[in-house]
Design an enzyme around this catalytic site. Structure first.
Site, PDB file in Angstrom:
ATOM      1  CG  HIS A   1       2.908 -15.638  -3.691  1.00  0.00           C
ATOM      2  ND1 HIS A   1       2.907 -15.198  -5.005  1.00  0.00           N
ATOM      3  CD2 HIS A   1       2.158 -14.732  -2.991  1.00  0.00           C
ATOM      4  CE1 HIS A   1       2.202 -14.090  -5.085  1.00  0.00           C
ATOM      5  NE2 HIS A   1       1.739 -13.783  -3.877  1.00  0.00           N
TER       6      HIS A   1
ATOM      7  CB  CYS B   1      -5.661 -12.372  -3.250  1.00  0.00           C
ATOM      8  SG  CYS B   1      -4.327 -13.267  -2.429  1.00  0.00           S
TER       9      CYS B   1
ATOM     10  CB  CYS C   1       0.258 -10.889  -5.419  1.00  0.00           C
ATOM     11  SG  CYS C   1       0.472 -10.343  -3.715  1.00  0.00           S
TER      12      CYS C   1
END
EC number: 2.3.1.16
Length: 387
Positions: free
Chosen positions: A343, A373, A91
């Site tokens: 995302h 995160c 991520c």
């Protein structure tokens, strides 16, 4: 040590991954359009001086494989002598790209970089080809690779209720919708081609994934999706699946000044940190603490924060332990976050940094923090300072 600065930062609109506006656009094309736009927007820059293109992407296979950074750079017409590399910190991939460019500039290993990232989650699903080593189960919780269950765990550990999660998600959609209507995303979104529901070619100018009709009443009807029997995390309080790209022009400060280019922000400090994979969503806390310490700052010094909203159940514990619970509406994700915008994994780090820098300019803020995160237990953080 030389100073790395952000000269420009843009992103595509965020498209819905399921039958969305970018269903016929490839990830390389999304990326190349932004690379080209950075050059058009900054004509003083000679493309022949670009040292490297550093591009984040998580699922590096199919159209996103074989070094998508190089494929996109060639599509964009970036001179062949410029390098290109694709990086993967899950991520945090495109924030990692920012960090790699900044470190190179700080150590004199180049002065001009195009960085960013992409993820087309409609074409290359998040779980495509994932095959964890069985031996990980000896010292890592088996559910650690299931992001929704890690959010459930983190939320339970911090006493986060279903009501709190729903309220946080509604806020994200409401703020993102307001930002769209009021034109607050206009300076960061680079409109590109896509296709409407009938297949007609259109110019996409706005995020597709925001749901302005979201309410506490509508979210209350959703069932827990990851732990149906005992859970609290629903699809409505999770980040949306979306397709998108983000890009930045990162340069050495004196080089940018010599060319008459704007200095939109300096990179003040950077950090990564690890945490237990079973609560991967907690990573922003140690990463932020480390970044602040390196900058000689405290959280009180930070004016604005962009915290990637993987899940409401994950975001709220981070907000709580960073001492921001009473300051959310003053400082945190003022234009909404990933619950509303989505995302796209490899895109998000540069996306939230782009949104942060634009917010800092509009609010005349001095210091901003972007943090997120990372799956399997990491966090990444960047402190930006306006020049």
């Amino acid at each position: 040590m030389k100073q790395a600065v952000i000269v420009d930062c843009i992103r595509t609109p965020m498209g819905r991954s399921k039958a969305g506006v970018f269903r016929n656009m490839r990830a390389e094309s999304l990326s190349a359009e932004l690379m080209k736009a950075l050059l058009v927007r900054n004509p003083q820059l000679d493309p022949n001086t670009i040292e490297d293109v550093i591009w984040g992407c998580v699922q590096q296979t199919l159209e996103q494989g074989f070094n998508i950074a190089r494929n996109a750079a060639l599509l964009a017409g970036i001179p062949k002598q410029a390098g290109a590399v694709t990086v993967n910190r899950l991520c945090g991939s495109s924030m990692e790209a920012i960090h790699q460019a900044a470190r190179a500039i700080m150590t004199g290993m180049g002065d001009t970089f195009i960085v960013g990232g992409v993820e087309h989650m409609g074409h290359v699903p998040m779980n495509h080809g994932v095959d964890f080593h069985p031996g990980l189960a000896t010292n890592v919780a088996k559910a650690s690779g299931m992001m929704g269950l890690t959010a459930e765990m983190l939320g339970k550990m911090h006493g986060i209720t279903r009501q709190q999660q729903d309220e946080f998600a509604v806020r994200s959609h409401q703020r993102a919708h307001a930002a769209t209507v009021e034109g607050r995303f206009a300076n960061e979104i680079h409109a590109i081609e896509g296709h409407d529901a009938n297949g007609a070619l259109i110019k996409v100018m706005h995020d597709e994934v925001i749901r302005p009709e979201t309410s506490l009443e509508s979210l209350a009807t959703l069932r827990p999706v990851f732990d149906p029997a005992n859970g609290t995390v629903t699809a409505g309080t999770s980040s949306a699946l979306s397709d998108g790209a983000s890009a930045m022009l990162v340069m050495e400060e004196e080089k940018a000044k010599a060319l008459g280019l704007p200095i939109r922000a300096r990179i003040r400090s950077m950090a990564v940190a690890g945490c237990d994979a079973a609560i991967m969503g907690y990573g922003p806390v140690p990463a932020t603490q480390k970044a602040l310490q390196r900058a000689g700052l405290t959280m009180n010094d930070i004016d604005l924060i962009e915290l990637n909203e993987a899940f409401a159940a994950q975001s709220l514990p981070c907000v709580k332990d960073l001492g921001l619970m009473d300051l959310v509406d003053e400082k945190v994700n003022l234009n909404g976050g990933a619950i509303a915008l989505g995302h796209p994994l490899g895109c998000s780090g540069a996306r939230i940094s782009t949104t942060l820098i634009n917010l800092m300019e509009s609010k005349d803020a001095t210091l901003g923090l972007a943090t997120m995160c990372i799956g399997l237990g990491q966090g990444i953080a960047t402190v930006f300072e306006r020049a």
